[in-house]
Design a protein around this motif. Structure first.
Motif, PDB file in Angstrom:
ATOM      1  N   PRO A 210      31.701  72.096  78.420  1.00 57.75           N
ATOM      2  CA  PRO A 210      32.346  70.399  78.744  1.00 57.75           C
ATOM      3  C   PRO A 210      31.656  69.686  79.477  1.00 57.75           C
ATOM      4  N   LEU A 211      31.328  68.657  78.929  1.00 60.15           N
ATOM      5  CA  LEU A 211      29.631  67.836  79.753  1.00 60.15           C
ATOM      6  C   LEU A 211      31.283  66.377  81.166  1.00 60.15           C
ATOM      7  N   ALA A 212      30.530  66.624  81.879  1.00 61.57           N
ATOM      8  CA  ALA A 212      31.083  66.548  83.295  1.00 61.57           C
ATOM      9  C   ALA A 212      30.943  64.285  82.585  1.00 61.57           C
ATOM     10  N   CYS A 213      32.474  64.092  82.826  1.00 53.33           N
ATOM     11  CA  CYS A 213      32.462  62.396  82.975  1.00 53.33           C
ATOM     12  C   CYS A 213      33.255  61.691  83.670  1.00 53.33           C
ATOM     13  N   ARG A 214      32.408  60.781  84.729  1.00 55.22           N
ATOM     14  CA  ARG A 214      32.803  59.856  86.009  1.00 55.22           C
ATOM     15  C   ARG A 214      32.983  59.081  86.019  1.00 55.22           C
ATOM     16  N   ALA A 251      28.289  63.750  66.867  1.00 55.47           N
ATOM     17  CA  ALA A 251      28.784  63.899  68.349  1.00 55.47           C
ATOM     18  C   ALA A 251      28.578  63.366  69.678  1.00 55.47           C
ATOM     19  N   GLY A 252      26.841  62.661  69.544  1.00 57.32           N
ATOM     20  CA  GLY A 252      26.392  62.384  70.195  1.00 57.32           C
ATOM     21  C   GLY A 252      26.909  60.682  70.930  1.00 57.32           C
ATOM     22  N   PRO A 253      26.600  60.145  69.377  1.00 56.94           N
ATOM     23  CA  PRO A 253      27.196  58.799  69.259  1.00 56.94           C
ATOM     24  C   PRO A 253      28.020  58.687  69.900  1.00 56.94           C
ATOM     25  N   LEU A 254      29.405  59.174  68.914  1.00 54.64           N
ATOM     26  CA  LEU A 254      30.711  59.095  69.689  1.00 54.64           C
ATOM     27  C   LEU A 254      30.837  59.311  71.106  1.00 54.64           C
ATOM     28  N   TRP A 255      30.894  60.559  72.216  1.00 53.34           N
ATOM     29  CA  TRP A 255      30.410  60.575  72.984  1.00 53.34           C
ATOM     30  C   TRP A 255      29.971  59.335  74.074  1.00 53.34           C
ATOM     31  N   HIS A 256      29.150  58.267  73.802  1.00 56.19           N
ATOM     32  CA  HIS A 256      28.848  57.366  74.096  1.00 56.19           C
ATOM     33  C   HIS A 256      29.912  55.802  73.960  1.00 56.19           C
ATOM     34  N   GLN A 257      30.142  56.206  72.716  1.00 58.36           N
ATOM     35  CA  GLN A 257      31.097  55.345  72.410  1.00 58.36           C
ATOM     36  C   GLN A 257      32.284  54.851  73.201  1.00 58.36           C
ATOM     37  N   ALA A 258      32.885  56.641  73.878  1.00 61.00           N
ATOM     38  CA  ALA A 258      34.338  56.624  74.121  1.00 61.00           C
ATOM     39  C   ALA A 258      34.031  56.582  75.693  1.00 61.00           C
ATOM     40  N   THR A 259      32.505  56.915  76.280  1.00 60.20           N
ATOM     41  CA  THR A 259      32.825  56.926  77.344  1.00 60.20           C
ATOM     42  C   THR A 259      31.846  55.495  77.823  1.00 60.20           C
ATOM     43  N   THR A 260      32.135  54.579  76.562  1.00 69.67           N
ATOM     44  CA  THR A 260      31.914  52.903  76.606  1.00 69.67           C
ATOM     45  C   THR A 260      33.786  52.535  76.604  1.00 69.67           C
ATOM     46  N   ALA A 261      34.260  52.917  75.503  1.00 69.11           N
ATOM     47  CA  ALA A 261      35.536  52.096  75.178  1.00 69.11           C
ATOM     48  C   ALA A 261      36.703  52.606  76.571  1.00 69.11           C
ATOM     49  N   ILE A 262      36.521  53.731  77.375  1.00 75.35           N
ATOM     50  CA  ILE A 262      36.879  54.057  78.217  1.00 75.35           C
ATOM     51  C   ILE A 262      36.597  53.407  79.326  1.00 75.35           C
ATOM     52  N   TYR A 263      35.665  53.342  79.871  1.00 75.62           N
ATOM     53  CA  TYR A 263      35.708  52.883  81.769  1.00 75.62           C
ATOM     54  C   TYR A 263      35.002  51.504  81.520  1.00 75.62           C
ATOM     55  N   VAL A 264      34.118  51.113  80.881  1.00 80.63           N
ATOM     56  CA  VAL A 264      34.238  49.779  80.250  1.00 80.63           C
ATOM     57  C   VAL A 264      35.317  48.774  79.452  1.00 80.63           C
ATOM     58  N   GLU A 265      35.287  48.797  78.362  1.00 77.41           N
ATOM     59  CA  GLU A 265      36.254  47.734  77.847  1.00 77.41           C
ATOM     60  C   GLU A 265      37.360  48.250  78.267  1.00 77.41           C
ATOM     61  N   ILE A 266      37.922  48.894  78.754  1.00 73.74           N
ATOM     62  CA  ILE A 266      39.297  49.110  78.746  1.00 73.74           C
ATOM     63  C   ILE A 266      39.751  49.175  80.823  1.00 73.74           C
ATOM     64  N   LEU A 267      39.047  50.275  80.771  1.00 74.73           N
ATOM     65  CA  LEU A 267      38.796  49.959  83.095  1.00 74.73           C
ATOM     66  C   LEU A 267      38.029  48.819  83.427  1.00 74.73           C
ATOM     67  N   ALA A 291      27.319  54.260  83.096  1.00 71.45           N
ATOM     68  CA  ALA A 291      24.999  53.924  82.628  1.00 71.45           C
ATOM     69  C   ALA A 291      24.333  55.434  83.677  1.00 71.45           C
ATOM     70  N   ARG A 292      24.936  55.484  84.497  1.00 72.05           N
ATOM     71  CA  ARG A 292      24.136  56.380  84.575  1.00 72.05           C
ATOM     72  C   ARG A 292      25.286  58.370  84.061  1.00 72.05           C
ATOM     73  N   THR A 293      26.354  58.492  83.531  1.00 72.49           N
ATOM     74  CA  THR A 293      27.098  59.027  83.674  1.00 72.49           C
ATOM     75  C   THR A 293      26.023  59.205  81.786  1.00 72.49           C
ATOM     76  N   LEU A 294      25.804  58.134  81.455  1.00 71.28           N
ATOM     77  CA  LEU A 294      25.537  58.336  79.874  1.00 71.28           C
ATOM     78  C   LEU A 294      23.942  58.964  80.126  1.00 71.28           C
ATOM     79  N   GLN A 295      23.155  57.927  80.873  1.00 70.56           N
ATOM     80  CA  GLN A 295      21.993  59.027  80.874  1.00 70.56           C
ATOM     81  C   GLN A 295      21.695  59.946  81.049  1.00 70.56           C
ATOM     82  N   LEU A 296      22.576  60.581  81.780  1.00 70.96           N
ATOM     83  CA  LEU A 296      22.108  61.947  82.782  1.00 70.96           C
ATOM     84  C   LEU A 296      22.283  62.366  81.736  1.00 70.96           C
TER      85      LEU A 296
END
Length: 327
Positions: A210-214, A251-267, A291-296
């Motif tokens: 699994p990919l780690a998300c910070r 899955a790649g674009p969805l990972w980007h979309q989900a990470t952005t939604a949770i940590y930018v749009e919502i949090l 951005a670092r999470t997505l870059q990694l």
């Protein structure tokens, strides 16, 4: 809403009781009626302090802030907006909360974020939790017909650590577990529960890990030097809405979309909008971390896979054979 098929449940030592589900801003319309359900007491019982939001914040999000209207704010002269709709589903027995589900729909991504789901200890078993979850998802689909699925965070479990814990229990026959051992096992059990519901986890296709998300620190009021100490690592899990056109999204674009939604749009946006001037530097910190999470993961071949592998399932079976109740 009545529970499906007018089902009845019973707590330990009690007879059958009628169950129903009520939803904020549809059946529960104000703070007094929300608090009177006992759902906040249940929330405190089910989740440790480190995982809980303040009761006042929850009330504000559910009843005044995240109500499906676009909110605008400015950070450093940059105009921003977001549009969220948060709902709390309350499973009741004789009018008192025995289960809860807290979800947020992000209009920008059409994703539903699962904040918390839980059932009172005395009511677990017999498939009630799964039935409650399935009913909530059906109600969410009716509320948000454009949604493409649900995303959530789970704390990573350490397979080697679990192997050591379970092997020691098997060897020694001890029945008492240390707090850190219980926490590690709960992580496995939580992932297992969502696995049984049909969720997948975002992983590296090469290693199938699994990919780690910070996650950014959740408390902007802390000194900026302390924010890093408040960060947490999670795995993101995903369940596509049945029949949604985007269910086959890569899955790649969805990972980007989900990470952005949770940590930018919502949090981040929710926290910064409360004090755009005072929290400008928090905005810079939180968005840089995302951005670092997505870059990694930018060069990673992202794949969606079942949450538990064969080795994990073997550990789970060994744990269940021990028949030890977690406190």
């Amino acid at each position: 809403m009545r529970f499906p098929n007018d089902r009845h449940g019973e707590a330990a030592g009690e007879g059958p009781q009628p169950l129903d589900i009520v939803v904020t801003r549809r059946d529960v319309l104000d703070e007094a009626s929300f608090r009177s359900t006992g759902v906040l007491d249940l929330y405190e019982e089910l989740f440790p302090a480190s995982e809980r939001d303040s009761a006042d914040d929850i009330v504000r999000w559910l009843l005044s802030d995240d109500v499906g209207e676009r909110r605008h704010f400015s950070v450093g002269g940059c105009e921003m907006s977001y549009r969220l709709d948060s709902r709390c589903f309350i499973l009741r027995a004789a009018g008192r909360a025995i289960g809860l589900g807290f979800f947020t729909y992000d209009h920008a991504s059409d994703l539903i974020y699962c904040n918390h789901v839980g059932i009172g200890t005395a009511w677990r078993g017999g498939g009630l939790a799964h039935a409650f979850y399935r009913q909530m998802v059906g109600m969410l689909d009716a509320l948000f017909p454009r949604n493409i699925g649900v995303v959530l965070e789970v704390e990573p479990f350490d397979r080697d650590r679990l192997e050591a814990i379970i092997a020691d229990l098997e060897r020694t026959g001890r029945r008492q577990l240390e707090a850190d051992e219980q926490a590690e096992l709960r992580r496995l059990l939580r992932v297992s529960w969502y696995d049984r519901l049909g969720y997948s986890v975002f992983c590296d296709a090469r290693t199938m890990r699994p990919l780690a998300c910070r996650s950014p620190c959740l408390d902007p009021s802390l000194l900026s030097s302390d924010w890093a100490n408040g960060e947490e690592s999670y795995w993101l899990m995903w369940q596509a809405r049945t029949g949604a056109p985007s269910a086959e999204m890569r899955a790649g674009p969805l990972w980007h979309q989900a990470t952005t939604a949770i940590y930018v749009e919502i949090l981040a946006k929710s926290l910064v909008a409360a004090d755009p001037i005072g929290r400008r530097f928090y905005w810079d910190y939180a968005t840089a971390l995302v951005a670092r999470t997505l870059q990694l993961s930018a060069t990673t071949d992202v794949h969606l896979a079942r949450c538990l592998g064969d080795d994990d399932r073997q550990l789970l079976s060994r744990w269940r054979r021990l028949a030890i109740d977690l406190i």
